[in-house]
Write a protein that holds these residues in place. Structure first.
Motif, PDB file in Angstrom:
ATOM      1  N   LYS A  10      58.676  46.099  27.647  1.00  0.00           N
ATOM      2  CA  LYS A  10      57.838  47.288  27.427  1.00  0.00           C
ATOM      3  C   LYS A  10      56.454  46.882  26.908  1.00  0.00           C
ATOM      4  O   LYS A  10      55.443  47.452  27.309  1.00  0.00           O
ATOM      5  N   ASP A  11      56.415  45.905  26.009  1.00  0.00           N
ATOM      6  CA  ASP A  11      55.116  45.369  25.570  1.00  0.00           C
ATOM      7  C   ASP A  11      54.279  44.967  26.774  1.00  0.00           C
ATOM      8  O   ASP A  11      53.100  45.295  26.875  1.00  0.00           O
ATOM      9  N   LYS A  12      54.930  44.211  27.648  1.00  0.00           N
ATOM     10  CA  LYS A  12      54.200  43.689  28.808  1.00  0.00           C
ATOM     11  C   LYS A  12      53.717  44.815  29.695  1.00  0.00           C
ATOM     12  O   LYS A  12      52.603  44.790  30.191  1.00  0.00           O
ATOM     13  N   ILE A  14      53.024  47.897  28.884  1.00  0.00           N
ATOM     14  CA  ILE A  14      51.902  48.613  28.280  1.00  0.00           C
ATOM     15  C   ILE A  14      50.629  47.763  28.352  1.00  0.00           C
ATOM     16  O   ILE A  14      49.569  48.234  28.749  1.00  0.00           O
ATOM     17  N   GLY A  15      50.780  46.489  27.988  1.00  0.00           N
ATOM     18  CA  GLY A  15      49.623  45.604  28.021  1.00  0.00           C
ATOM     19  C   GLY A  15      49.043  45.476  29.409  1.00  0.00           C
ATOM     20  O   GLY A  15      47.826  45.575  29.612  1.00  0.00           O
ATOM     21  N   MET A  18      47.254  48.543  30.508  1.00  0.00           N
ATOM     22  CA  MET A  18      45.887  48.623  29.985  1.00  0.00           C
ATOM     23  C   MET A  18      44.959  47.700  30.739  1.00  0.00           C
ATOM     24  O   MET A  18      43.805  48.031  31.001  1.00  0.00           O
ATOM     25  N   TYR A  19      45.481  46.531  31.106  1.00  0.00           N
ATOM     26  CA  TYR A  19      44.661  45.623  31.904  1.00  0.00           C
ATOM     27  C   TYR A  19      44.272  46.286  33.220  1.00  0.00           C
ATOM     28  O   TYR A  19      43.118  46.194  33.656  1.00  0.00           O
ATOM     29  N   VAL A  22      41.483  48.539  32.696  1.00  0.00           N
ATOM     30  CA  VAL A  22      40.224  47.799  32.683  1.00  0.00           C
ATOM     31  C   VAL A  22      39.744  47.563  34.115  1.00  0.00           C
ATOM     32  O   VAL A  22      38.577  47.774  34.455  1.00  0.00           O
ATOM     33  N   ILE A  25      38.290  50.618  35.608  1.00  0.00           N
ATOM     34  CA  ILE A  25      36.908  50.869  35.192  1.00  0.00           C
ATOM     35  C   ILE A  25      35.961  49.968  35.991  1.00  0.00           C
ATOM     36  O   ILE A  25      34.894  50.393  36.436  1.00  0.00           O
ATOM     37  N   MET A  26      36.362  48.718  36.195  1.00  0.00           N
ATOM     38  CA  MET A  26      35.528  47.807  36.985  1.00  0.00           C
ATOM     39  C   MET A  26      35.304  48.368  38.384  1.00  0.00           C
ATOM     40  O   MET A  26      34.171  48.449  38.867  1.00  0.00           O
ATOM     41  N   THR A  29      33.064  51.408  38.440  1.00  0.00           N
ATOM     42  CA  THR A  29      31.644  51.066  38.351  1.00  0.00           C
ATOM     43  C   THR A  29      31.128  50.601  39.703  1.00  0.00           C
ATOM     44  O   THR A  29      30.017  50.959  40.129  1.00  0.00           O
ATOM     45  N   LEU A 131      35.542  42.019  46.050  1.00  0.00           N
ATOM     46  CA  LEU A 131      36.367  41.908  44.843  1.00  0.00           C
ATOM     47  C   LEU A 131      37.804  42.327  45.144  1.00  0.00           C
ATOM     48  O   LEU A 131      38.763  41.702  44.675  1.00  0.00           O
ATOM     49  N   PHE A 138      44.556  36.789  45.173  1.00  0.00           N
ATOM     50  CA  PHE A 138      45.246  36.468  43.921  1.00  0.00           C
ATOM     51  C   PHE A 138      46.711  36.885  44.006  1.00  0.00           C
ATOM     52  O   PHE A 138      47.598  36.162  43.548  1.00  0.00           O
ATOM     53  N   LYS A 162      59.102  39.520  35.743  1.00  0.00           N
ATOM     54  CA  LYS A 162      57.935  39.017  36.473  1.00  0.00           C
ATOM     55  C   LYS A 162      57.684  39.837  37.729  1.00  0.00           C
ATOM     56  O   LYS A 162      56.542  40.143  38.084  1.00  0.00           O
TER      57      LYS A 162
END
Lengths: 190, 635
Positions: A10-12, A14-15, A18-19, A22, A25-26, A29, A131, A138, A162
């Motif tokens: 769950k940590d992963k 959420i983290g 959030m990434y 980010v 947002i990129m 823009t 991008l 990737f 994973k």
């Protein structure tokens, strides 16, 4: 999955969520950037360059790769290992085909003299779609890591973890492609 | 291909090379003689939050000194009218103020704050480490790589000279050489690290608090870290894209910010959408530090805790809406100017709430004037003075008068130094026991504080007046008879006083490590959880884990005379591995940046491939695979 693994996953989630915020947002823009500069007052125009055929073809491969990945996940949770490998393999293949089509499209534009410096439409096109293509590349590397982990036969819950995080990434890349279709291509093709 | 080191080298660059070699040799001899290599090797591979925090503080401080020397060079040039100090005129002066601003913001203030967050936040909330220890190390080494890379530009006599704001078209059309590229890549690389660390902090604060520590019981520094991290996610992301676009403009012939299609004001929008929140990214953590310090040394609960949290949130939110107040004079029109003027003025309200709450916290308290408390007390009036000039500047009509003068310089140094820099030093004195196990000397600390505060006001108070008298910022010369000489000379003396105060800090560090005054767990009679842990904080903290029933839990446990209730039922932490991969990532990012700056694309491609290879290795060999047992995926 034990409580321990569940908490860490769950940590992963959420983290990584959030990434992806980010990243969103990129991309937002860059979408704004594209809308500001397209079409350009002179030089190559989107209507002249874009082709419906290549867009449909590449979109087919990328968007269906999201579904093949969902299928692969289902197979894995049911314990059907061959089905999983085939699912992930097709996802990889489709992503590679998409990337090939993208590179072909970029190559065509650049060889016609419509590179980044042609005008700001081309520049904002390349920074945005380029991008996204980098994200697909990737993702290919990430899938290669998933295959490698399969070969190394790591713990089941870690593998699920994973795969889960990768699938978030991959669906995000697909959603961004849908927005690219809408913002970058569609309004100049119709 | 163009080699970086060619041709004429100015004497200041040669001096810097010699200085670096001498200091490098001294450090090398010390390391070898005292057999510190294993320690360094340990820190290169660490993922422990306290050690990474220490690294952040250490390198942030090194860059702080470099940028401080830049400031002294500038002030020396401005000490007297029509002065010719060393080489610091013209282009050299432009380079010096650019590196001063860029390094202070990105490579000194930010990392030192992140360092304090790394050290203190997990300890304050009862977390055993950050949520993603490996990612934390990546974040640090990316900052390190960006900072080192940016600083190297000076040694090749190619320091950027476009201001810390990198305004186009100066940064695009008019500076085609490698100089500005150092700005683009140095800031970009360290900014990515900052984003990753912010995500890490948010997940840690939201998910890894001790049992019973509701958000409403959390100390104010973690609260500030939380809001700061949210601001970072938005602000640094926009900056990353702005720099990405600038890279395409500078290196691949796009024209977003110049030419007949592009618009320099577009760069300003992107930059300030980052740049204004950045001011609050610097200020909010300092507010958190001061809140904790003022409660500890007043022996009182924080006054108006909910109001403090709401104010932090409001300041953060409004901070995102005011970017164009940096652009009143570019011709956005009356409507836009008015909107941004009003939102800017509104920030004074929650900030005022905070100031009064700090004062009310002290009212009736038992105040101890320790060094951290002095830094906190010095902050309040200084920051209010900066806030007042901020409201003056937010009046868009009046801003046309103040714009680009020393008045603005005075304003932002007042707010940033009094919040961030005083906050960082307060935090360093306060948490030094948790970092090293020793207490810094109080007497030398007070010398440091008073000299710094006095020098600070002496430097920047006169700048308001020189600004109102028409002295432009970024100007390297003025003439006798303009009424600026006495004020400028006073400023220069003040700046050197601030420099001398740093010598007291060094002396303090030296004395502390020489005599090792053991601090013990709770040297300040603290209130929050970090003081329940050993000093320096061990790698395995919170065994057993305290259960929190109130805010300031440790204080109330001490007061009631009962030990804190503990539990063994704790949420899991990922292991903190020892790994060299994050360090290697940083090194590869430096060589990637060199490849891009000098158009050695083979180097850039190789380094980039190296970075991806490290990610691949990490994915297939993370520590949990090795440590955990369990059912395999097949067979």
């Amino acid at each position: 999955m034990s409580e321990y693994e569940g908490a860490l996953l769950k940590d992963k989630k959420i983290g990584f969520g959030m990434y992806l915020g980010v990243e969103a947002i990129m991309f937002a823009t860059l979408f704004t950037n594209y809308i500001i500069f397209t079409p350009s007052p002179h030089g190559p125009q989107p209507g002249e360059l874009f082709e419906a055929k290549s867009l449909i073809l590449s979109s087919f491969f990328l968007l269906s790769s999201s579904f093949t990945l969902i299928g692969a996940e289902r197979f894995l949770s049911k314990g059907k290992k061959l089905g999983f490998l085939i699912g992930l393999g097709i996802t990889f293949l489709f992503a590679a085909i998409f990337l090939g089509l993208e590179v072909k499209e970029f190559y065509k534009y650049v060889s016609e003299g419509n590179g980044v410096s042609a005008n700001n439409f081309m520049a904002s096109y390349f920074v945005l779609v380029g991008l996204h293509a980098a994200h697909v590349a990737f993702g290919l590397g990430w899938m290669a890591a998933l295959f490698t982990n399969w070969m190394r036969n790591i713990q089941k819950h870690l593998y699920h973890e994973k795969l889960k995080i990768f699938s978030y990434y991959w669906h995000f890349v697909d959603v961004m492609w849908v927005v690219i279709i809408l913002v970058v291509y569609l309004r100049f093709l119709i | 291909m163009k080699l970086p080191i060619v041709g004429f080298m100015p004497s200041d660059v040669i001096a810097a090379w010699i200085f670096t070699f001498v200091v490098g040799a001294i450090i090398t001899i010390y390391v070898l003689k005292r057999r510190k290599l294993p320690l360094i090797w340990d820190y290169m591979r660490t993922t422990n939050h306290r050690k990474i925090g220490t690294l952040y503080l250490l390198f942030g401080f090194v860059f702080f000194l470099r940028a401080g020397i830049d400031a002294l060079l500038m002030r020396s040039q401005l000490a007297l009218p029509n002065n010719h100090f060393w080489l610091i005129q013209g282009e050299k002066y432009n380079e010096v103020f650019t590196t001063h601003g860029t390094i202070m913001i990105f490579f000194a203030a930010m990392p030192m704050l992140l360092g304090l967050m790394n050290v203190a936040v997990p300890l304050q909330i009862g977390a055993r480490d950050l949520a993603f220890p490996y990612l934390n190390a990546i974040g640090f080494w990316l900052f390190f790589a960006g900072g080192v890379f940016f600083n190297l530009s000076f040694f090749f006599n190619q320091a950027p000279s476009v201001g810390w704001t990198g305004y186009a078209p100066l940064s695009t059309e008019y500076t085609p050489g490698p100089n500005t590229n150092f700005y683009v890549f140095g800031v970009q690389v360290s900014g990515l690290g900052t984003i990753l660390t912010a995500i890490n902090l948010i997940v840690t604060i939201l998910r890894h608090r001790a049992p019973g520590m509701k958000l409403t019981r959390m100390p104010l520094f973690p609260w500030a870290a939380l809001f700061t991290s949210w601001l970072i996610l938005i602000a640094f992301t926009v900056l990353a894209i702005a720099l990405y676009l600038m890279m395409f403009e500078r290196q691949f012939g796009a024209a977003f910010f110049s030419g007949d299609e592009g618009d320099p004001v577009y760069w300003q929008h992107l930059f300030w959408i980052f740049g204004h929140p950045e001011v609050y990214i610097l200020a909010l953590p300092a507010f958190g530090i001061f809140s904790d310090i003022i409660t500890t040394f007043s022996k009182k609960r924080i006054f108006g805790y909910p109001a403090m949290v709401v104010s932090l949130a409001l300041i953060g939110f409004l901070g995102l809406m005011v970017w164009a107040h940096h652009m009143f004079t570019v011709g956005l029109g009356a409507m836009a100017n008015t909107f941004f003027a009003i939102t800017t003025m509104m920030i004074a309200i929650p900030t005022g709430v905070k100031v009064f709450n700090w004062l009310f916290t002290m009212r009736g308290g038992i105040i101890r004037f320790t060094t951290p408390m002095l830094f906190a007390l010095g902050f309040i009036p200084s920051f209010v003075m900066g806030g007042v000039t901020g409201v003056m500047l937010s009046v868009s009509a009046a801003d046309f008068q103040y714009h680009d003068t020393h008045f603005v310089v005075a304003h932002f140094h007042y707010v940033i130094i009094s919040s961030t820099i005083l906050g960082i030093f307060a935090g360093i004195y306060y948490w030094f026991p948790k970092i090293t196990g020793y207490l810094l000397d109080e007497k030398l600390g007070k010398w440091h504080f008073w000299l710094f505060l006095f020098g600070f006001h002496m430097t920047f108070l006169p700048m308001h007046l020189t600004g109102l008298n028409g002295m432009q910022r970024r100007a390297y010369v003025y003439y006798a008879g303009e009424g600026l000489t006495a004020l400028n000379f006073t400023s220069t003396v003040g700046a050197f006083l601030m420099g001398i105060s740093m010598l007291f800090f060094f002396w303090n560090l030296y004395k502390t490590f020489r005599f090792k005054p053991i601090a013990g767990n709770d040297p300040w009679d603290g209130r929050t959880l970090e003081w329940t842990q050993a000093s320096p904080s061990p790698e395995n903290t919170f065994e057993p884990m305290p259960v929190v029933h109130t805010s300031d839990p440790y204080w109330f446990a001490k007061k009631s005379g009962h030990a804190m209730i503990t539990t063994d039922d704790v949420r899991p932490m990922p292991p903190s591995p020892q790994t060299i991969l994050p360090f290697l990532t940083g090194i590869l990012m430096i060589s990637l940046s060199f490849g891009m700056v000098y158009h050695w694309f083979w180097l850039a491609v190789l380094s980039g491939a190296g970075v991806f290879a490290i990610m691949f290795i990490r994915n297939v060999s993370d520590e949990r695979i090795k440590m955990e047992k369990g059912e395999k995926i097949h067979e």
